[in-house]
Design a protein around this motif. Structure first.
Motif, PDB file in Angstrom:
ATOM      1  N   THR A  78       0.813  -1.215   0.000  1.00 53.46           N
ATOM      2  CA  THR A  78       0.000   0.000   0.000  1.00 53.46           C
ATOM      3  C   THR A  78       0.849   1.269   0.000  1.00 53.46           C
ATOM      4  O   THR A  78       0.336   2.337  -0.296  1.00 53.46           O
ATOM      5  CB  THR A  78      -0.951   0.031   1.216  1.00 53.46           C
ATOM      6  N   LYS A 107       4.837  -0.590   3.313  1.00 48.33           N
ATOM      7  CA  LYS A 107       3.650  -0.837   4.138  1.00 48.33           C
ATOM      8  C   LYS A 107       2.808  -1.844   3.349  1.00 48.33           C
ATOM      9  O   LYS A 107       2.576  -1.677   2.148  1.00 48.33           O
ATOM     10  CB  LYS A 107       2.860   0.453   4.359  1.00 48.33           C
ATOM     11  N   GLU A 109      -0.695  -4.558   3.483  1.00 48.11           N
ATOM     12  CA  GLU A 109      -1.906  -5.118   4.080  1.00 48.11           C
ATOM     13  C   GLU A 109      -1.949  -6.581   3.671  1.00 48.11           C
ATOM     14  O   GLU A 109      -1.728  -6.912   2.505  1.00 48.11           O
ATOM     15  CB  GLU A 109      -3.157  -4.402   3.565  1.00 48.11           C
ATOM     16  N   GLN A 111      -3.361 -10.860   5.144  1.00 50.32           N
ATOM     17  CA  GLN A 111      -4.205 -11.633   6.045  1.00 50.32           C
ATOM     18  C   GLN A 111      -3.355 -12.662   6.782  1.00 50.32           C
ATOM     19  O   GLN A 111      -2.353 -13.149   6.252  1.00 50.32           O
ATOM     20  CB  GLN A 111      -5.305 -12.334   5.251  1.00 50.32           C
ATOM     21  N   LEU A 117      -7.375  -9.614   8.914  1.00 53.40           N
ATOM     22  CA  LEU A 117      -6.543  -8.614   8.228  1.00 53.40           C
ATOM     23  C   LEU A 117      -5.555  -7.982   9.188  1.00 53.40           C
ATOM     24  O   LEU A 117      -5.849  -7.811  10.375  1.00 53.40           O
ATOM     25  CB  LEU A 117      -7.430  -7.507   7.649  1.00 53.40           C
ATOM     26  N   TYR A 118      -4.391  -7.619   8.660  1.00 53.27           N
ATOM     27  CA  TYR A 118      -3.426  -6.855   9.444  1.00 53.27           C
ATOM     28  C   TYR A 118      -2.632  -5.950   8.517  1.00 53.27           C
ATOM     29  O   TYR A 118      -2.653  -6.112   7.296  1.00 53.27           O
ATOM     30  CB  TYR A 118      -2.505  -7.774  10.261  1.00 53.27           C
ATOM     31  N   GLU A 119      -1.959  -4.996   9.121  1.00 51.05           N
ATOM     32  CA  GLU A 119      -1.106  -4.063   8.381  1.00 51.05           C
ATOM     33  C   GLU A 119       0.296  -4.162   8.962  1.00 51.05           C
ATOM     34  O   GLU A 119       0.469  -4.311  10.175  1.00 51.05           O
ATOM     35  CB  GLU A 119      -1.649  -2.645   8.544  1.00 51.05           C
TER      36      GLU A 119
END
Length: 165
Positions: A78, A107, A109, A111, A117-119
């Motif tokens: 992202t 960065k 995103e 799963q 979901l996580y970042e």
């Protein structure tokens, strides 16, 4: 868990674009566990599913030294920033090392194995490893990004882990 065979270049599997994971089940968990065991056995720091013959958007990174294992399912970059050129290698290209330019910051995103979901934000060597693995999921191989091939004797001056996927 099992040690899987690592797909080597020039296999067409390595240039295929991977499919999004839709089922978060025991089969996915086993794949992630087997990939980690395979990567550790091969003395790597990252491994993508196509490198073990699975055309799924799944990759792992483990820098060792107490770092958490990063499991990325359906990762999407992202944001990127900065730039640096460092030596890289790849488990699918034994004996090939080269200088590759990549962003210093990323960065992502993604799963988890359970679908949540996580970042993630990473810099430097960790960002490089993450981007290298995500490239695999898009069929992009590091040999296409090499600016200069490096003789392994040249990077022995590094700490011994530099540049090995």
């Amino acid at each position: 868990m099992a040690i899987l065979e690592i797909v080597k270049s020039p296999s067409p599997l390595l240039k295929a674009k991977c499919k999004e994971v839709k089922k978060f089940d025991a089969k996915l968990a086993k794949l992630l566990d087997d990939m980690h065991e395979t990567m550790v056995e091969a003395d790597g720091i990252g491994l993508a599913a196509p490198q073990v013959g699975q055309l799924l958007r799944v990759a792992i990174v483990d820098l060792g030294e107490g770092a958490d294992v990063i499991e990325m399912v359906n990762p999407v970059v992202t944001e990127i920033g900065g730039s640096e050129i460092e030596v890289e290698g790849c488990l699918s290209f034994p004996g090939l090392y080269g200088e590759v330019e990549r962003p210093f910051y990323v960065k992502v995103e993604a799963q988890e194995r359970d679908g949540s979901l996580y970042e993630l934000e990473a810099e430097d060597y960790e960002a490089r490893a993450i981007l290298h693995e995500i490239d695999h999921l898009d069929g992009i191989l590091f040999d296409s990004k090499i600016k200069r091939i490096v003789d392994p004797e040249e990077f022995e001056e590094f700490d011994g882990e530099e540049g090995v996927e």
